[in-house]
Write a protein that holds these residues in place. Structure first.
Motif, PDB file in Angstrom:
ATOM      1  N   PHE A  48      -0.475   4.375   3.577  1.00 16.90           N
ATOM      2  CA  PHE A  48      -0.599   4.995   4.482  1.00 16.90           C
ATOM      3  C   PHE A  48       0.480   6.427   4.704  1.00 16.90           C
ATOM      4  N   ALA A  49       0.774   6.498   3.113  1.00 15.42           N
ATOM      5  CA  ALA A  49       1.682   7.446   3.340  1.00 15.42           C
ATOM      6  C   ALA A  49       0.961   9.368   3.376  1.00 15.42           C
ATOM      7  N   PRO A  50      -0.595   9.782   3.202  1.00 14.32           N
ATOM      8  CA  PRO A  50      -1.115  10.673   3.873  1.00 14.32           C
ATOM      9  C   PRO A  50      -0.114  10.669   5.576  1.00 14.32           C
ATOM     10  N   ASP A  51      -1.288   9.457   6.118  1.00 11.63           N
ATOM     11  CA  ASP A  51      -0.989   9.671   7.473  1.00 11.63           C
ATOM     12  C   ASP A  51       0.905   9.877   8.244  1.00 11.63           C
ATOM     13  N   ILE A  52       1.640   8.816   7.485  1.00 13.42           N
ATOM     14  CA  ILE A  52       2.965   9.471   7.911  1.00 13.42           C
ATOM     15  C   ILE A  52       3.698  10.461   7.413  1.00 13.42           C
ATOM     16  N   ALA A  53       3.033  10.929   6.361  1.00 12.63           N
ATOM     17  CA  ALA A  53       3.745  12.540   5.696  1.00 12.63           C
ATOM     18  C   ALA A  53       3.162  13.255   7.253  1.00 12.63           C
ATOM     19  N   PRO A  81       1.354   3.942  11.864  1.00 12.31           N
ATOM     20  CA  PRO A  81       0.632   3.287  11.226  1.00 12.31           C
ATOM     21  C   PRO A  81       1.407   1.461  10.702  1.00 12.31           C
ATOM     22  N   TRP A  82       2.514   1.469  10.883  1.00  8.39           N
ATOM     23  CA  TRP A  82       3.463  -0.110  10.697  1.00  8.39           C
ATOM     24  C   TRP A  82       2.921  -0.817  12.473  1.00  8.39           C
ATOM     25  N   ASP A  83       2.657  -0.064  13.577  1.00  3.98           N
ATOM     26  CA  ASP A  83       2.809  -0.369  14.469  1.00  3.98           C
ATOM     27  C   ASP A  83       1.198  -0.274  15.052  1.00  3.98           C
ATOM     28  N   TRP A  84       0.011   0.468  14.394  1.00  8.81           N
ATOM     29  CA  TRP A  84      -1.163   0.135  14.450  1.00  8.81           C
ATOM     30  C   TRP A  84      -2.025  -1.054  13.672  1.00  8.81           C
ATOM     31  N   PRO A 106      10.747  -6.235   3.699  1.00  6.56           N
ATOM     32  CA  PRO A 106      10.848  -5.189   3.382  1.00  6.56           C
ATOM     33  C   PRO A 106       9.619  -5.216   2.051  1.00  6.56           C
ATOM     34  N   GLU A 107       8.606  -6.089   1.754  1.00  9.19           N
ATOM     35  CA  GLU A 107       7.510  -6.462   0.672  1.00  9.19           C
ATOM     36  C   GLU A 107       6.518  -5.234   1.788  1.00  9.19           C
ATOM     37  N   THR A 108       6.336  -6.217   2.930  1.00 11.06           N
ATOM     38  CA  THR A 108       5.324  -5.244   3.682  1.00 11.06           C
ATOM     39  C   THR A 108       5.591  -3.582   4.383  1.00 11.06           C
ATOM     40  N   ILE A 109       7.065  -3.683   4.496  1.00 10.54           N
ATOM     41  CA  ILE A 109       7.308  -2.135   4.682  1.00 10.54           C
ATOM     42  C   ILE A 109       7.293  -1.205   3.946  1.00 10.54           C
ATOM     43  N   ASP A 110       7.095  -1.876   2.155  1.00 12.70           N
ATOM     44  CA  ASP A 110       7.246  -0.991   1.943  1.00 12.70           C
ATOM     45  C   ASP A 110       5.422  -0.953   1.384  1.00 12.70           C
TER      46      ASP A 110
END
Length: 146
Positions: free
Chosen positions: A134-139, A24-27, A124-128
């Motif tokens: 996008f927690a569901p995709d990350i998990a 998600p971060w790359d996307w 750090p703010e935008t990482i969080d």
């Protein structure tokens, strides 16, 4: 899921189906750069009016989160495709798809625009913000920022 609705579930199941997911971060970095370089994109002017990537991420995470899982899973978390590849392993996963389908093909490199790693776009703010939105995709897909 839309194709399944048009074909009917039984006919849909006769096909080998696949999709690819992306960190998600790359996307988000890729999507941001793509929209900015495409004047014909429906959100080009809107995204261009933002002051920077941080503002884009704040907006995206608050107003328009689109989870990859929503394109891949049906109600009740039933997977709608036979194979989920990863962008990070695009060549290898595409080769596996070709082998399974008996197709001989290679992927061309198109829309390559980034010159720096996605991690360098983030604070750090935008990482969080991405981690939470996008927690569901990350998990589900086992992603992390690194």
């Amino acid at each position: 899921p839309q194709l399944m609705e048009k074909l009917g579930e039984e006919r849909y199941k006769t096909f080998f189906t696949f999709t690819f997911v992306r960190n998600p971060w790359d996307w988000q970095v890729s999507l941001y750069n793509f929209v900015l370089k495409d004047p014909g994109h429906r959100q080009h002017q809107f995204i261009k009016s933002m002051s920077n990537f941080d503002e884009y991420i704040r907006w995206r995470c608050a107003e328009e989160v689109r989870l990859q899982k929503d394109f891949i899973f049906l109600a009740g978390d039933k997977q709608a495709v036979d194979f989920i590849g990863r962008y990070e392993n695009l060549d290898g996963d595409f080769a596996a798809i070709c082998k399974r389908t008996g197709i001989t093909a290679t992927l061309p490199w198109l829309n390559v625009s980034r010159t720096k790693p996605y991690q360098e776009y983030y604070t750090p703010e935008t990482i969080d913000l991405v981690r939470k939105a996008f927690a569901p995709d990350i998990a589900l897909f086992g992603y992390n920022f690194e």
